[in-house]
Design an enzyme around this catalytic site. Structure first.
Site, PDB file in Angstrom:
ATOM      1  N   MET A 219       0.796  -1.216   0.000  1.00 55.73           N
ATOM      2  CA  MET A 219       0.000   0.000   0.000  1.00 55.73           C
ATOM      3  C   MET A 219       0.832   1.270   0.000  1.00 55.73           C
ATOM      4  O   MET A 219       0.293   2.368   0.059  1.00 55.73           O
ATOM      5  CB  MET A 219      -0.971   0.012   1.184  1.00 55.73           C
ATOM      6  CG  MET A 219      -0.346   0.108   2.546  1.00 55.73           C
ATOM      7  SD  MET A 219      -1.633   0.099   3.823  1.00 55.73           S
ATOM      8  CE  MET A 219      -0.624   0.237   5.305  1.00 55.73           C
TER       9      MET A 219
ATOM     10  N   ASP B 197      -3.416  -5.926  12.134  1.00 55.43           N
ATOM     11  CA  ASP B 197      -2.300  -6.420  11.315  1.00 55.43           C
ATOM     12  C   ASP B 197      -1.099  -6.730  12.204  1.00 55.43           C
ATOM     13  O   ASP B 197       0.016  -6.288  11.926  1.00 55.43           O
ATOM     14  CB  ASP B 197      -1.932  -5.386  10.250  1.00 55.43           C
ATOM     15  CG  ASP B 197      -1.069  -5.972   9.140  1.00 55.43           C
ATOM     16  OD1 ASP B 197      -1.088  -7.208   8.964  1.00 55.43           O
ATOM     17  OD2 ASP B 197      -0.376  -5.196   8.450  1.00 55.43           O
TER      18      ASP B 197
END
Length: 326
Positions: free
Chosen positions: A101, A214
């Site tokens: 990302m 995460d």
């Protein structure tokens, strides 16, 4: 395209190897591949981006691999061009990480008032929700309450002139937790002590209704004095494209790493406190056995569901006895 095998099968094998590495280990792996097979190296960089994107996009991209690989390779090659730029009050010094990302840079504050070093995460605009800046403004107030020694603080954020969102966080000079344990050949008690630091930091956040989403070794650093630091806390919620985790709706836009995916993420469901606890279990398993608890055969939906939602890993005692951590 006709069929799926040969070079593509080899690339998927290389992809799985790369996804199980982070930071310097992944860079070394990629550097070796670049020296031996430059063409495969370029394609693998693009596949890594695909694998770290939402699963729905991964499956779509696979149907037209050539176009996806070409476009993504161009984006990866362009990342290095940012070094030396000024973004807001921050001067980009050097790139210290790169993922699906975006990229992470070491930065220095240059506003004539403060002298400060930090880490700036430059996020690709297609990963952020349309109302990212408004959500970030609200969420930053919550994240600012995470005043814990084991959590890296969020300092700043905004949007570049090109429209790419960015976040600025406390710069942590440390080593990822699994490498710290292995390099020092820590015994079980020492590994458990580090894990307890992680659990205490996560508990602090959960008490303030903040989840990580995460938790994995590359997001957990250990500083020179043995202090655990959790990185990117709460960023997943800020990046959520539709706020589904807040409303408990099904979403296909969750970001995850296959080896550390939770059942909720694989099935496109809300990822909350139970997901963090699940990932703590994955981390503990890895720290005491030296192996991943779940190892999907590939990054397709069927393989992920089988590895994450149905298969049971070997008991930690059996896994550690077969291949104890170095």
């Amino acid at each position: 395209m006709s069929g799926y095998g040969g070079d593509e099968a080899r690339l998927d094998g290389l992809l799985l190897q790369a996804l199980r590495l982070d930071g310097e280990e992944r860079e070394r792996f990629l550097a070796e591949l670049r020296g031996s097979d430059a063409d495969a190296h370029g394609k693998l960089l693009a596949l890594i981006e695909l694998a770290e994107r939402p699963l729905a996009l991964l499956e779509t991209a696979r149907s037209d691999r050539a176009d996806a690989l070409a476009a993504l390779s161009e984006r990866v090659a362009a990342d290095d061009a940012h070094s030396g730029r000024r973004i807001g009050s921050w001067r980009l010094l050097r790139q210290v990480g790169r993922g699906g990302m975006g990229s992470v840079y070491e930065v220095a504050r240059e506003d004539g008032v403060f002298v400060q070093k930090a880490a700036l995460k430059l996020i690709r605009s297609d990963y952020a929700a349309p109302d990212f800046l408004a959500r970030f403004s609200l969420e930053r107030q919550i994240l600012a309450t995470l005043n814990h020694a084991g959590i890296a603080h969020l300092l700043d954020g905004g949007e570049t002139e090109a429209g790419d969102p960015y976040l600025v966080m406390e710069y942590v000079d440390g080593v990822r937790i699994d490498a710290w344990c292995d390099e020092r050949q820590l015994d079980l008690d020492a590994r458990l002590a580090l894990f307890l630091q992680v659990a205490e930091a996560v508990d602090h956040a959960h008490a303030r209704r903040v989840v990580h989403r995460d938790l994995k070794p590359s997001n957990i650093a250990v500083t020179g004095d043995g202090q655990v630091k959790l990185l990117d806390f709460g960023i997943g919620k800020v990046l959520d494209a539709d706020g589904a985790a807040e409303r408990g709706e099904r979403t296909a836009t969750q970001l995850f790493t296959p080896d550390y995916a939770t059942p909720e993420q694989v099935l496109g469901r809300s990822a909350g406190v139970p997901s963090d606890i699940y990932q703590l279990g994955l981390l503990l398993y890895e720290l005491i056995t030296g192996q991943h608890a779940q190892q999907p055969a590939d990054v397709t939906q069927a393989s992920l569901e089988r590895a994450v939602c149905r298969d049971d890993p070997p008991l930690p005692s059996a896994a550690a006895a077969a291949a104890p951590p170095p």
